[in-house]
Design a protein around this motif. Sequence first.
Motif, short mmCIF file in Angstrom:
data_model
loop_
_atom_site.label_atom_id
_atom_site.label_comp_id
_atom_site.label_asym_id
_atom_site.label_seq_id
_atom_site.Cartn_x
_atom_site.Cartn_y
_atom_site.Cartn_z
N VAL A 92 0.84 -1.21 0.00
CA VAL A 92 0.00 0.00 0.00
C VAL A 92 0.87 1.26 0.00
CG1 VAL A 92 -1.66 1.34 1.35
CG2 VAL A 92 -1.96 -1.14 1.09
N ALA A 93 1.90 1.27 0.86
CA ALA A 93 2.80 2.42 0.91
C ALA A 93 3.51 2.60 -0.43
CB ALA A 93 3.81 2.25 2.03
N GLY A 94 3.97 1.49 -1.02
CA GLY A 94 4.68 1.57 -2.29
C GLY A 94 3.82 2.13 -3.40
N VAL A 95 2.58 1.68 -3.49
CA VAL A 95 1.68 2.18 -4.52
C VAL A 95 1.41 3.67 -4.32
CG1 VAL A 95 -0.68 2.05 -5.42
CG2 VAL A 95 0.62 -0.05 -4.99
N GLY A 96 1.19 4.07 -3.06
CA GLY A 96 0.93 5.49 -2.78
C GLY A 96 2.12 6.37 -3.11
N ILE A 97 3.32 5.95 -2.73
CA ILE A 97 4.52 6.74 -2.99
C ILE A 97 4.81 6.78 -4.49
CG2 ILE A 97 7.02 6.86 -2.61
CD1 ILE A 97 6.38 5.56 0.18
N ALA A 98 4.60 5.66 -5.18
CA ALA A 98 4.79 5.64 -6.63
C ALA A 98 3.82 6.60 -7.32
CB ALA A 98 4.61 4.22 -7.17
N ALA A 99 2.59 6.68 -6.81
CA ALA A 99 1.62 7.61 -7.39
C ALA A 99 2.09 9.05 -7.23
CB ALA A 99 0.25 7.41 -6.72
N VAL A 100 2.71 9.35 -6.09
CA VAL A 100 3.29 10.68 -5.90
C VAL A 100 4.39 10.93 -6.93
CG1 VAL A 100 4.67 12.10 -4.32
CG2 VAL A 100 2.70 10.84 -3.47
#
Length: 209
Positions: free
Chosen positions: A10-18
Amino acid sequence: MCWSATADLVAGVGIAAVGVASVTAVTRAGRGRDLPLAALPLLLGAHQIVESLVWRADGGTGRAITVWAVIALPLLALWVPAAVLCAAPGSARHRLLLPLAVGSVTSAALAYNLATHRVTADIRGHTVGYGIHLSHSGPLIAGYLLATVGSLLLSGDRRLVLFGLLAGAGAPLCWALWRLEFVSTWCALAALCSLVLLGWARGRPLSRH
């Protein structure tokens, strides 16, 4: 990253979206030189996603662990100072040559260590510990911090300096709390700190070219 494979994912997907948003912002501004730095959250987000695969494999050895170590060590040691140098104004570039030079040497040494020794991962409760053989670990860690955190602090940009301060302050904190899991927890913290780059990317002026 702490807690679980799901938390990493979840953190990885969110940071990648940023990272995608940051890249989009500098692309619209016509600032091609900013792209490597704007893409850093994208890389760090992918790094957390890779670690979710390490969780699911229950540690040990394997391709995901090798990929994780390559990104965390030699790639970031070179990527960060090179990206900061590309994005920096002309007046700051001369002082950023030192972190880039140190990062290049450190990256080569880390790559050699990874090529000649196997990396292992051990699930320890809510953290992941990595077994990484580093010859001359003291100079390598110092070189890594100078290349990554040092380049941000020398950039002259207040948002990049903030990013450097947050990541730099997080290093001794992670070492004190999770010495055996330092690499994993500090990389996760740096990924979260990279959210500062979205504000940096959106605040960049339009290119005159």
